[in-house]
Design a protein around this motif. Sequence first.
Motif, mmCIF file in Angstrom:
data_model
loop_
_atom_site.group_PDB
_atom_site.id
_atom_site.type_symbol
_atom_site.label_atom_id
_atom_site.label_comp_id
_atom_site.label_asym_id
_atom_site.label_seq_id
_atom_site.Cartn_x
_atom_site.Cartn_y
_atom_site.Cartn_z
ATOM 1 N N LEU A 151 -9.865 -1.367 -1.159
ATOM 2 C CA LEU A 151 -8.593 -2.060 -0.938
ATOM 3 C C LEU A 151 -8.828 -3.427 -0.296
ATOM 4 O O LEU A 151 -9.841 -3.648 0.370
ATOM 5 C CB LEU A 151 -7.694 -1.214 -0.029
ATOM 6 N N LEU A 165 0.837 -1.204 0.000
ATOM 7 C CA LEU A 165 0.000 0.000 0.000
ATOM 8 C C LEU A 165 0.867 1.247 0.000
ATOM 9 O O LEU A 165 0.542 2.243 -0.674
ATOM 10 C CB LEU A 165 -0.920 -0.014 1.221
ATOM 11 N N ILE A 189 -11.230 3.615 -4.565
ATOM 12 C CA ILE A 189 -10.596 2.299 -4.665
ATOM 13 C C ILE A 189 -10.903 1.510 -3.401
ATOM 14 O O ILE A 189 -10.571 1.949 -2.287
ATOM 15 C CB ILE A 189 -9.069 2.429 -4.842
ATOM 16 N N LEU A 212 -9.546 3.882 -0.436
ATOM 17 C CA LEU A 212 -8.718 5.026 -0.836
ATOM 18 C C LEU A 212 -9.485 5.904 -1.802
ATOM 19 O O LEU A 212 -10.045 5.410 -2.785
ATOM 20 C CB LEU A 212 -7.416 4.522 -1.478
ATOM 21 N N LEU A 230 -2.584 -7.178 -2.708
ATOM 22 C CA LEU A 230 -1.999 -5.961 -3.273
ATOM 23 C C LEU A 230 -0.516 -6.222 -3.533
ATOM 24 O O LEU A 230 0.368 -5.779 -2.803
ATOM 25 C CB LEU A 230 -2.200 -4.780 -2.326
ATOM 26 N N GLY A 249 -0.434 -3.296 -7.857
ATOM 27 C CA GLY A 249 -0.295 -1.875 -7.543
ATOM 28 C C GLY A 249 0.156 -1.056 -8.732
ATOM 29 O O GLY A 249 -0.331 0.058 -8.959
ATOM 30 N N VAL A 297 -4.285 -4.481 4.722
ATOM 31 C CA VAL A 297 -3.323 -3.449 4.328
ATOM 32 C C VAL A 297 -2.840 -2.658 5.540
ATOM 33 O O VAL A 297 -1.823 -1.964 5.458
ATOM 34 C CB VAL A 297 -3.928 -2.502 3.267
ATOM 35 N N LEU A 337 -6.759 7.949 2.784
ATOM 36 C CA LEU A 337 -6.979 6.563 3.194
ATOM 37 C C LEU A 337 -7.900 6.571 4.401
ATOM 38 O O LEU A 337 -7.641 7.265 5.390
ATOM 39 C CB LEU A 337 -5.640 5.909 3.545
ATOM 40 N N SER A 358 -10.450 -5.502 -3.720
ATOM 41 C CA SER A 358 -10.586 -6.060 -2.376
ATOM 42 C C SER A 358 -10.471 -7.577 -2.345
ATOM 43 O O SER A 358 -10.262 -8.154 -1.283
ATOM 44 C CB SER A 358 -11.927 -5.637 -1.770
#
Length: 715
Positions: A362, A198, A360, A377, A402, A407, A366, A328, A398
């Motif tokens: 996630l 992240l 976004i 995010l 990540l 990324g 994270v 975030l 999700s």
Amino acid sequence: MSEIAAFARVKRPVVSTWRRRHPDFPAAVSENAGRLLFDGVQVAEWLVASGLGNADATELRSELALFGIVALRARFTPWQLVETLGSLLCLRRLDGRPLDDGRLPTAGPGTSAADDGDAADGALWSALLRRAQRIDAEDEFVLRELRSVDAAAAPLARLAEDLVEAAYGERGAYEWLLASRARLGLDSLTADAVTPGLRSLLTQLTDLRTRLERGESLTLADPHARAGDLLAALLGEAEEHDRLTVLAADPDERLARITRRRLLLAGVSELDLDVQTGPDLEERLADPDLVVTQLPYRPGEDRSILTALAGVERVALLLRPGCTALVLGPADALVDELRGTEESQLRSALLRDNVVESVIALPGGVLPFRPGYRAALWTLTRDPVPAAEGKVLLADISSEPLTEAVGARLAEDVLLWRAEGFRALDGHDPRYGRAVLVAELDRAFGGPLTPPGPPVTVLLSRTVTERPALIAEAEARLERATEDIRTYEDEHGPYRGGVLRRVGRLPRRTTLGKLITERRVTRLPGHRLDEEDITRDGHHAVLGPEEITGSRAAGTRRIDRLLLAAAYERVALTEPGDVLYTVAPRLGLYVDHDGFAVAAFPARVLRVNPAAGRPLTPRVLAALLGAARGTARSPSAVRPARRIEDYQLPDLDPDEVLRFDALLAETERRERLLRAQADALAEARRLTVAGLADGTLTLDGRLASDGARTTTHRM
């Protein structure tokens, strides 16, 4: 010795092996509550000289300094350790010379060693305080922390010098110290840390390096800085800091001062640095160009969605035209469906304000120290490009980890959307999201901010366009497998094992240990292989516990034969018919009919001797061992209930062994035929369900012979 293992990055038993095999291993210098204590410098020097362990010389020096710092926790609190060491490193940077530069007077003759040491510590600390008063008269960075302790903290100055030497600078020493804050006991400073994946994504989304390479002067800001982790990550990507101005704020004065020292050591000039104490960021020094922040965490019972959205709104107010922000925060406020009217109105207002660039979702985890916290995010941009006006890029990752590749692709999607917006004909289609009209989201009023369907790149991918052909191929394989089963049954008839109830004496019992003693079975060891030498391509299959227990398909891990011959001279390949076994994590048995594989430790090999008086066959041996009593272990047990040599099995007559082996071979052949049928059916089902789920397949009106409808492709 457990600390030596952590020091050298090996398992604890390895240290015992070193002590036993290497006579020059440092001797213990004392003992405390039954634990042997070693001199850290001697251990580090021995590891460097011997080349053993998994830590290089630089890491060993850093770890040695950390063990010295941790040893002082009985004298200082974790906060005092981090604050005092950070202040000493900052003082060294501001003054431009070492903390102990050798200018202090030495003690006179006739003093004891203890008095001599106390006098040296007192003189060193007095000198450091005078330097701090001269350099930091306004108490911006170091003076307060150094005044809060006395000369007992003088050893920290020497440890700070060791850190600087190991890290080649004050910045590296401080970053390494903060990276180890959990080991010092500062859990409150660790709880909000994000994963490296992240952190890398946030850095890529700012596009900081590219903007600096274009010659831009930028102002970075974080209104919820905490310990400055996000800002430090951004500064780590910038090679030159002379065109950077940094603003930050945090309500906790201790954290604000840590952030101020951290940014100074990262290379930001004192004149270009403004870290404030308070809940709001005041733009006193400059207007921000990039805002990267993490909304303060609140537990689910006390979390307010309205407060989180208000925090996003305050960040949006910091942006002037052309500026970008990354926020975030909790997924239940930023992504999930909202139930309250006031919360829905505020989120809709933010979307209508044409400031939300992308949303976004996630993946979980994270924030590793808050495993149950789902994060999302938002990227914000004031006055986006005309092609993106009235639209928001919605992305959802999700359900996948990540990774670096994920990324990079996601960052590319957002950066291209930021630069060019939506291109209907020849543009770059997002790989993880959909561009959605704000008007549609406003009509949903509080609905979830997730993509309405799979990305266009998924719908147009080769996998989707070839899906009908792949389904037809799987159906053809199913027909062939069904026909093979019919043909086999016509030739051999239905399955009949010919099993009867035994009458008379039961066969005598034996154990695997006795079979090995009688040389009817030979046990061979497995081999330790370096994971870096194992690939998907190679000449020899690697069979370990995962392959033996069935959790990984045999043959997916391989090793090159030239590498095997050069690096593992004593490795012996398996022979056809060898039985590979493992007892960890559970009993597993695998008959290697092909041979020429490598048994990877802790797997071992049992080889049947066909020339023995009462021979066995590999299939029979594996079947009887797998059915032996007492082979399982209780969930709380560390070791199996008994050794595999103690497993009892019947000592069958040779004729019965041959009949049993023939039955097992027949079972394997029929299992292969049924497995081919099941695999083809599962493949056809998987592709059909995937196509109907993403809307690329539909069903026509024709009925197959079994009553199922056939599939067709739809775009």
